[in-house]
Design an enzyme around this catalytic site. Structure first.
Site, PDB file in Angstrom:
ATOM      1  N   GLY A   9      17.082 -18.700  16.188  1.00  0.00           N
ATOM      2  CA  GLY A   9      17.606 -17.339  16.117  1.00  0.00           C
ATOM      3  C   GLY A   9      16.476 -16.382  15.811  1.00  0.00           C
ATOM      4  O   GLY A   9      15.354 -16.800  15.555  1.00  0.00           O
ATOM      5  N   THR A  10      16.791 -15.104  15.807  1.00  0.00           N
ATOM      6  CA  THR A  10      15.796 -14.093  15.469  1.00  0.00           C
ATOM      7  C   THR A  10      15.615 -14.043  13.952  1.00  0.00           C
ATOM      8  O   THR A  10      16.343 -14.700  13.204  1.00  0.00           O
ATOM      9  CB  THR A  10      16.250 -12.696  15.949  1.00  0.00           C
ATOM     10  OG1 THR A  10      17.458 -12.358  15.274  1.00  0.00           O
ATOM     11  CG2 THR A  10      16.433 -12.657  17.448  1.00  0.00           C
ATOM     12  N   SER A  16      17.623 -19.751   7.424  1.00  0.00           N
ATOM     13  CA  SER A  16      17.322 -20.401   6.136  1.00  0.00           C
ATOM     14  C   SER A  16      18.586 -20.619   5.310  1.00  0.00           C
ATOM     15  O   SER A  16      18.711 -21.620   4.606  1.00  0.00           O
ATOM     16  CB  SER A  16      16.293 -19.596   5.345  1.00  0.00           C
ATOM     17  OG  SER A  16      15.058 -19.597   6.029  1.00  0.00           O
ATOM     18  N   ASP A  83      12.733 -26.213   8.133  1.00  0.00           N
ATOM     19  CA  ASP A  83      12.821 -24.758   8.206  1.00  0.00           C
ATOM     20  C   ASP A  83      11.540 -24.243   8.851  1.00  0.00           C
ATOM     21  O   ASP A  83      10.486 -24.855   8.722  1.00  0.00           O
ATOM     22  CB  ASP A  83      12.981 -24.166   6.799  1.00  0.00           C
ATOM     23  CG  ASP A  83      13.396 -22.700   6.829  1.00  0.00           C
ATOM     24  OD1 ASP A  83      14.187 -22.317   7.709  1.00  0.00           O
ATOM     25  OD2 ASP A  83      12.943 -21.938   5.953  1.00  0.00           O
ATOM     26  N   GLU A  84      11.620 -23.128   9.554  1.00  0.00           N
ATOM     27  CA  GLU A  84      10.468 -22.492  10.214  1.00  0.00           C
ATOM     28  C   GLU A  84       9.784 -23.450  11.198  1.00  0.00           C
ATOM     29  O   GLU A  84       8.558 -23.552  11.263  1.00  0.00           O
ATOM     30  CB  GLU A  84       9.469 -21.964   9.180  1.00  0.00           C
ATOM     31  CG  GLU A  84      10.055 -20.987   8.184  1.00  0.00           C
ATOM     32  CD  GLU A  84      10.528 -19.668   8.779  1.00  0.00           C
ATOM     33  OE1 GLU A  84      10.238 -19.377   9.956  1.00  0.00           O
ATOM     34  OE2 GLU A  84      11.215 -18.929   8.054  1.00  0.00           O
ATOM     35  N   GLN A  86       9.248 -23.283  14.248  1.00  0.00           N
ATOM     36  CA  GLN A  86       8.375 -22.689  15.267  1.00  0.00           C
ATOM     37  C   GLN A  86       6.901 -22.910  14.947  1.00  0.00           C
ATOM     38  O   GLN A  86       6.066 -22.913  15.838  1.00  0.00           O
ATOM     39  CB  GLN A  86       8.659 -21.191  15.443  1.00  0.00           C
ATOM     40  CG  GLN A  86       8.186 -20.293  14.319  1.00  0.00           C
ATOM     41  CD  GLN A  86       9.199 -20.132  13.193  1.00  0.00           C
ATOM     42  OE1 GLN A  86      10.235 -20.794  13.180  1.00  0.00           O
ATOM     43  NE2 GLN A  86       8.921 -19.247  12.263  1.00  0.00           N
ATOM     44  N   CYS A 181      16.641  -2.527  23.462  1.00  0.00           N
ATOM     45  CA  CYS A 181      16.016  -1.687  22.426  1.00  0.00           C
ATOM     46  C   CYS A 181      14.534  -2.027  22.259  1.00  0.00           C
ATOM     47  O   CYS A 181      13.708  -1.131  22.055  1.00  0.00           O
ATOM     48  CB  CYS A 181      16.764  -1.837  21.105  1.00  0.00           C
ATOM     49  SG  CYS A 181      18.408  -1.063  21.130  1.00  0.00           S
TER      50      CYS A 181
END
Length: 192
Positions: A9-10, A16, A83-84, A86, A181
């Protein structure tokens, strides 16, 4: 058969919180979880998974040379959570597949899909390529009501579109936005 999951997700989509909720659910049932986080994410301190709403938990730090397969084989948890994700290397993602395939332990990795320029991170790219199941964690655009799909980097509340791929930060540095946007703000910045 254990699977490798990638939940992405963004920024501000609650990744988290989901990690911490999942850890809690396993532990509440008396099950063992190994929680990992890359060393590069030091927003709340190295080795700490923390959400913006104040929940946090200590985690095993993933650094170069850490063998998650050996640790999982030794500890034999019911689940591995990252977690994290990426920030993982392709080699570290391969370790996650070994844990799921060879040890039969489910692995759930949470992370961003892409950086603030829309480019995939190495860990995300590897997870998209080989994860058994890919799930999106959704949130709303900062500027409108569309689904946020991109991370906009800001400095002093002004969107910026240059810099290193990795810059650790939270709400002071990033906001979730939709592609429309994002594109509008980028055009405005280029015209200045």
């Amino acid at each position: 058969m254990a699977k490798l999951y990638f939940r992405y997700g963004t920024m501000n989509s609650g990744k988290s919180i989901e990690v911490l909720r999942t850890v809690h659910n396993y532990e509440e049932q008396g099950k063992k979880v190994l929680l990992f986080t890359p060393s590069v994410d030091d927003r709340s301190g190295v080795g700490l998974v923390a959400s913006r709403i104040g929940m946090q938990k200590a985690a095993i730090v993933i650094e170069d040379g850490v063998n998650m397969v050996e640790l999982a084989a030794k500890e034999r948890p019911n689940c591995i959570l990252i977690d994290e994700a990426q920030f993982l290397s392709a080699e570290q993602v391969q370790q996650l597949t070994q844990i799921a395939d060879d040890l039969g332990i489910p692995v759930i990795a949470y992370g961003l899909r892409a950086d603030f320029l829309g480019n995939l991170f190495e860990g995300s790219s590897s997870l998209f390529a080989i994860a058994d199941k890919i799930e999106e964690i959704k949130t709303v655009c900062w500027f409108c009501d569309r689904k946020a799909t991109m991370n906009m980097r800001c400095k002093d509340s002004v969107p910026i579109f240059h810099g290193e791929q990795i810059q650790i930060g939270g709400n002071e540095s990033y906001i979730p936005v939709c592609r429309k946007c994002y594109t509008e703000k980028k055009r405005q910045a280029e015209q200045k």
